[in-house]
Scaffold this active site. Structure first.
Site, short mmCIF file in Angstrom:
data_model
loop_
_atom_site.label_atom_id
_atom_site.label_comp_id
_atom_site.label_asym_id
_atom_site.label_seq_id
_atom_site.Cartn_x
_atom_site.Cartn_y
_atom_site.Cartn_z
CG HIS A 166 -0.24 0.34 2.55
ND1 HIS A 166 0.60 -0.40 3.14
CD2 HIS A 166 -0.11 1.38 3.18
CE1 HIS A 166 1.05 0.03 4.24
NE2 HIS A 166 0.62 1.40 4.16
C1 UD1 Z 1 -2.06 5.92 5.45
C2 UD1 Z 1 -0.75 6.18 5.94
C3 UD1 Z 1 0.33 5.28 6.24
C4 UD1 Z 1 -0.29 3.89 6.61
C5 UD1 Z 1 -1.47 3.58 6.06
C6 UD1 Z 1 -2.24 2.26 6.58
C7 UD1 Z 1 -0.08 8.64 5.60
C8 UD1 Z 1 0.96 9.49 4.81
N1 UD1 Z 1 0.10 7.49 5.11
O1 UD1 Z 1 -1.73 5.56 4.16
O2 UD1 Z 1 1.30 5.65 6.94
O3 UD1 Z 1 0.64 2.73 6.65
O4 UD1 Z 1 -2.48 4.92 6.19
O5 UD1 Z 1 -3.44 1.98 5.97
O6 UD1 Z 1 -0.84 9.12 6.27
N2 UD1 Z 1 -9.17 5.32 0.98
C9 UD1 Z 1 -10.01 4.72 0.83
N3 UD1 Z 1 -10.85 4.49 1.98
C10 UD1 Z 1 -10.37 4.94 3.28
C11 UD1 Z 1 -8.95 5.67 3.30
C12 UD1 Z 1 -8.50 5.74 2.09
O7 UD1 Z 1 -10.71 4.33 -0.20
O8 UD1 Z 1 -11.03 4.79 4.16
C13 UD1 Z 1 -8.08 5.49 -0.39
C14 UD1 Z 1 -8.48 7.05 -1.11
O9 UD1 Z 1 -8.40 6.62 -2.28
C15 UD1 Z 1 -7.14 7.68 -0.54
C16 UD1 Z 1 -6.10 6.50 -0.78
O10 UD1 Z 1 -6.95 5.35 0.08
O11 UD1 Z 1 -6.82 8.51 -1.41
C17 UD1 Z 1 -4.95 6.63 0.35
O12 UD1 Z 1 -5.32 7.14 1.63
P1 UD1 Z 1 -4.54 7.84 2.87
O13 UD1 Z 1 -5.23 8.16 4.07
O14 UD1 Z 1 -3.99 9.12 1.96
O15 UD1 Z 1 -3.04 6.85 2.77
P2 UD1 Z 1 -2.95 5.52 2.96
O16 UD1 Z 1 -2.37 5.11 1.88
O17 UD1 Z 1 -4.20 4.84 3.67
#
Ligand code: UD1
Length: 359
Positions: free
Chosen positions: A203
């Protein structure tokens, strides 16, 4: 006056769970504020329920967006909440954007902060989390370091706050849920036999946002012909869909994200773990499962030094070779899981005791 604990992502909930549970045992009032960074049931609520944590007192509902958006919005929304409630201390776990923002808002209001999992360093300056935790460590009043290595990192950087080596709260919660893990029937539900598959998670933005890199990683695993199960993070799923990448009819079977007990059960019964997660590297170590980390560096260097975790970066040849090496040296690697540098599983008891003393 109560203590606030700010969290917003899946790993932050896992790290915080034993602290919240121990605080109610020891009569210390800790209230959860959720930033809303993770909002899918399977990335957030399922964990709050599994750990029987109290509902967050507030959800800031920040949602997804760029790093600047997420960080700035959390600071703005949290500032209002902190001004209205004036907690005596704010605890921030881990290194997600919710951690950095969750620390900056109180610090600017003169409210002391305690960083949980302080001193973890990968020395990968392009990694968002590395920036977040460095900044956070430098403005924390109290630093709960999970290992001696983390404490050494903090001392090298001459942080101003008070360092306590407590052990890793993720190990506390890991031990607490062993019975549930052993009783879990997720393998039957998915149709897997113990020791007959490999677990894969990916991820990290560095790996999944670059289509060529993601394709290379997945190709190496396909070439290895390992029977692979892949609980997919929404970020990875979105990127694959956007690139029209499909794993149908391959040795990699994609499933929905899993809860805490389910993923630990899959991990414990797998031949090996392929991952770019920070937390799963440690959980593999405690589960005595060999790990291949698809990153150039790791915060959890001890697992590499002990010889049970192999770093490959995203290079497909290195991933392929590492898989073969684990297969060839399997019995020898399995005998290496002895020394545990992550404490005795009682870190949350120590942390709550320290917090009570300063309250
Ligand atoms: C975040 C953390 C990372 C952690 C990870 C665990 C940062 C910079 N990164 O990364 O350290 O290891 O969480 O999962 O904060 N999305 C969904 N549903 C959700 C949340 C996110 O669909 O509930 C999708 C969205 O398209 C979003 C993408 O995932 O843009 C990334 O989510 P984001 O919270 O920005 O970062 P993670 O990759 O989850």
């Amino acid at each position: 006056m109560s203590i606030f604990l700010i969290l917003g992502t899946r790993p932050q909930i896992i790290k915080s769970a034993p602290i919240v549970l121990e605080s109610s045992k020891q009569g210390l009032d800790i209230e959860i504020v959720h930033t809303g960074q993770h909002y899918d049931y399977k990335l957030s609520q399922v964990f709050l329920e599994e750990f029987s944590l109290p509902d967050p007192v507030i959800n800031l509902d920040v949602g997804s967006g760029s790093h600047a958006f997420q960080t700035a919005e959390i600071i703005l929304r949290l500032e209002k909440v902190l001004m209205a409630n004036r907690p005596s201390l704010v605890i921030v776990p881990g290194d997600a954007n919710s951690a950095l923002a969750g620390g900056l808002a109180p610090v600017k209001l003169g409210i002391p902060i305690a960083h949980l999992e302080a001193g973890a360093r990968s020395y990968e300056m392009r990694m968002a989390e590395e920036i977040n935790r460095r900044l956070l460590d430098h403005c924390s009043d109290i630093l709960f370091a999970p290992t001696v290595n983390c404490k050494d990192n903090l001392e090298k950087e001459s942080v101003m706050g008070r360092i306590h080596v407590t052990g890793d709260t993720m190990f506390d919660v890991f031990l607490r849920f062993q019975e549930e893990v052993d009783g879990c029937n997720v393998l039957d539900q998915i149709g897997l036999a113990p020791n007959d598959y490999t677990l894969l998670t990916l991820h990290r933005a560095e790996n999944v946002d670059d289509a060529k890199r993601l394709r290379g990683i997945l190709n190496a695993i396909q070439d290895s012909k390992l029977n692979t199960i892949f609980p997919i993070h929404p970020r990875t799923k979105n990127r694959m869909e956007a690139q029209k990448m499909s794993l149908e009819d391959t040795n990699i079977r994609v499933i929905e994200p899993l809860g805490y007990v389910e993923i630990l059960s899959l991990l414990k019964n797998s031949v090996m773990l392929l991952t770019d997660s920070g937390g799963l590297q440690k959980e593999a170590f405690w589960s005595k499962t060999p790990c291949i980390t698809i990153r150039e560096r790791t915060e959890w260097l001890e697992t590499v030094q002990i010889g049970v975790n192999k770093l490959t970066g995203s290079d497909p040849d290195r991933i392929y070779q590492a898989i073969n090496e684990v297969k060839e040296r399997y019995d020898e690697i399995k005998n290496r899981f002895e020394f545990n540098p992550f404490g005795d599983g009682k870190s949350s008891i120590k942390i709550i005791k320290i917090l009570k003393e300063i309250q």
